[in-house]
Write a protein that holds these residues in place. Structure first.
Motif, PDB file in Angstrom:
ATOM      1  N   ALA A  68       0.842  -1.197   0.000  1.00 47.83           N
ATOM      2  CA  ALA A  68       0.000   0.000   0.000  1.00 47.83           C
ATOM      3  C   ALA A  68       0.874   1.243   0.000  1.00 47.83           C
ATOM      4  O   ALA A  68       2.029   1.216   0.433  1.00 47.83           O
ATOM      5  CB  ALA A  68      -0.915   0.014   1.219  1.00 47.83           C
ATOM      6  N   TYR A  69       0.291   2.322  -0.497  1.00 46.32           N
ATOM      7  CA  TYR A  69       0.890   3.652  -0.402  1.00 46.32           C
ATOM      8  C   TYR A  69       0.087   4.408   0.642  1.00 46.32           C
ATOM      9  O   TYR A  69      -1.149   4.389   0.610  1.00 46.32           O
ATOM     10  CB  TYR A  69       0.820   4.389  -1.740  1.00 46.32           C
ATOM     11  CG  TYR A  69       1.675   3.756  -2.807  1.00 46.32           C
ATOM     12  CD1 TYR A  69       3.010   4.114  -2.948  1.00 46.32           C
ATOM     13  CD2 TYR A  69       1.156   2.795  -3.658  1.00 46.32           C
ATOM     14  CE1 TYR A  69       3.807   3.528  -3.916  1.00 46.32           C
ATOM     15  CE2 TYR A  69       1.950   2.198  -4.624  1.00 46.32           C
ATOM     16  CZ  TYR A  69       3.274   2.570  -4.744  1.00 46.32           C
ATOM     17  OH  TYR A  69       4.060   1.981  -5.692  1.00 46.32           O
ATOM     18  N   THR A 106      -0.047  16.675  -0.269  1.00 46.11           N
ATOM     19  CA  THR A 106       0.480  15.604   0.575  1.00 46.11           C
ATOM     20  C   THR A 106       1.913  15.935   0.953  1.00 46.11           C
ATOM     21  O   THR A 106       2.697  16.383   0.124  1.00 46.11           O
ATOM     22  CB  THR A 106       0.420  14.261  -0.186  1.00 46.11           C
ATOM     23  OG1 THR A 106      -0.942  13.972  -0.486  1.00 46.11           O
ATOM     24  CG2 THR A 106       1.011  13.127   0.627  1.00 46.11           C
ATOM     25  N   TYR A 111       5.653   3.770   1.102  1.00 50.90           N
ATOM     26  CA  TYR A 111       5.322   2.490   0.482  1.00 50.90           C
ATOM     27  C   TYR A 111       5.486   1.443   1.565  1.00 50.90           C
ATOM     28  O   TYR A 111       6.533   1.344   2.208  1.00 50.90           O
ATOM     29  CB  TYR A 111       6.241   2.189  -0.698  1.00 50.90           C
ATOM     30  CG  TYR A 111       5.919   0.877  -1.373  1.00 50.90           C
ATOM     31  CD1 TYR A 111       4.786   0.736  -2.153  1.00 50.90           C
ATOM     32  CD2 TYR A 111       6.748  -0.228  -1.205  1.00 50.90           C
ATOM     33  CE1 TYR A 111       4.484  -0.462  -2.762  1.00 50.90           C
ATOM     34  CE2 TYR A 111       6.454  -1.439  -1.815  1.00 50.90           C
ATOM     35  CZ  TYR A 111       5.320  -1.549  -2.593  1.00 50.90           C
ATOM     36  OH  TYR A 111       5.013  -2.743  -3.195  1.00 50.90           O
ATOM     37  N   VAL A 137      -4.240   8.819   4.192  1.00 52.02           N
ATOM     38  CA  VAL A 137      -5.022   8.132   3.165  1.00 52.02           C
ATOM     39  C   VAL A 137      -4.242   6.904   2.723  1.00 52.02           C
ATOM     40  O   VAL A 137      -3.046   6.991   2.443  1.00 52.02           O
ATOM     41  CB  VAL A 137      -5.296   9.055   1.951  1.00 52.02           C
ATOM     42  CG1 VAL A 137      -6.068   8.312   0.871  1.00 52.02           C
ATOM     43  CG2 VAL A 137      -6.033  10.305   2.385  1.00 52.02           C
ATOM     44  N   THR A 138      -4.921   5.773   2.669  1.00 52.30           N
ATOM     45  CA  THR A 138      -4.294   4.513   2.267  1.00 52.30           C
ATOM     46  C   THR A 138      -4.755   4.135   0.866  1.00 52.30           C
ATOM     47  O   THR A 138      -5.952   4.128   0.582  1.00 52.30           O
ATOM     48  CB  THR A 138      -4.676   3.382   3.245  1.00 52.30           C
ATOM     49  OG1 THR A 138      -4.308   3.782   4.556  1.00 52.30           O
ATOM     50  CG2 THR A 138      -3.987   2.088   2.878  1.00 52.30           C
ATOM     51  N   HIS A 139      -3.784   3.825   0.012  1.00 52.40           N
ATOM     52  CA  HIS A 139      -4.058   3.346  -1.341  1.00 52.40           C
ATOM     53  C   HIS A 139      -3.467   1.946  -1.442  1.00 52.40           C
ATOM     54  O   HIS A 139      -2.248   1.783  -1.517  1.00 52.40           O
ATOM     55  CB  HIS A 139      -3.408   4.262  -2.392  1.00 52.40           C
ATOM     56  CG  HIS A 139      -3.828   5.690  -2.292  1.00 52.40           C
ATOM     57  ND1 HIS A 139      -4.984   6.162  -2.868  1.00 52.40           N
ATOM     58  CD2 HIS A 139      -3.257   6.737  -1.651  1.00 52.40           C
ATOM     59  CE1 HIS A 139      -5.100   7.453  -2.604  1.00 52.40           C
ATOM     60  NE2 HIS A 139      -4.065   7.824  -1.866  1.00 52.40           N
ATOM     61  N   THR A 140      -4.320   0.932  -1.424  1.00 53.66           N
ATOM     62  CA  THR A 140      -3.848  -0.451  -1.473  1.00 53.66           C
ATOM     63  C   THR A 140      -3.520  -0.829  -2.909  1.00 53.66           C
ATOM     64  O   THR A 140      -4.282  -0.535  -3.834  1.00 53.66           O
ATOM     65  CB  THR A 140      -4.923  -1.405  -0.916  1.00 53.66           C
ATOM     66  OG1 THR A 140      -5.279  -0.958   0.389  1.00 53.66           O
ATOM     67  CG2 THR A 140      -4.411  -2.827  -0.835  1.00 53.66           C
TER      68      THR A 140
END
Length: 154
Positions: A68-69, A106, A111, A137-140
């Motif tokens: 995830a980012y 941001t 990572y 904020v999580t970006h999987t």
């Protein structure tokens, strides 16, 4: 850095465990000359380290790797917040692979690669305790189509 150093680096990039004797044969230098060149490349920080690539998803590994980012935004109105200070503390969190300060809204992007969603949640919970954190904020990662940063043999 001459053609011999460049060839040595190329060999080590392909396989950092290549024996010095094999490198010496490939570049047509003595083992002692190759050893001295590698040592100099390390001392001058041309070579900054060696690493092991770990296979993910092997039969012994029941769980796939979760990647995830994480995008972090801090409250800068106090004027005391420093991204570098946060980055130093993030470096000690197991699973955080890299941290970049970026432009735009941001402040930091991380990572993360962990074995479980529970571990990802633990990392998020830890980061959410940071003072002045305004947004996380999580970006999987769903798919990795290519990655030029990691070199794979094959």
């Amino acid at each position: 850095m001459d053609k011999f150093d460049q060839h040595i680096i190329e060999i080590l990039r392909t396989n950092a465990r290549t024996p010095v004797s094999d490198i010496a044969k490939a570049v047509n230098l003595s083992r002692s000359a190759v050893t001295a060149r590698i040592k100099k490349l390390e001392q001058t920080q041309v070579i900054v380290g060696y690493r092991a690539e770990i296979s993910v998803g092997t039969p012994e590994d029941e769980q796939p790797m979760i990647c995830a980012y994480l995008a972090l935004k801090f409250d800068t109105s106090s004027g005391t917040h420093q991204c570098a200070d946060y980055a130093r503390s993030l470096e000690d969190i197991q699973g955080v692979q890299w941290c970049h300060g970026i432009s735009g809204e941001t402040d930091l992007i991380l990572y993360v690669a962990v074995p479980t969603m529970a571990r990802l949640r633990e990392i998020r919970d830890t980061i959410q305790t940071y003072p002045h954190l305004r947004q996380l904020v999580t970006h999987t990662v769903i798919n990795e189509f290519f990655n030029h940063l990691t070199q794979k043999e094959g």
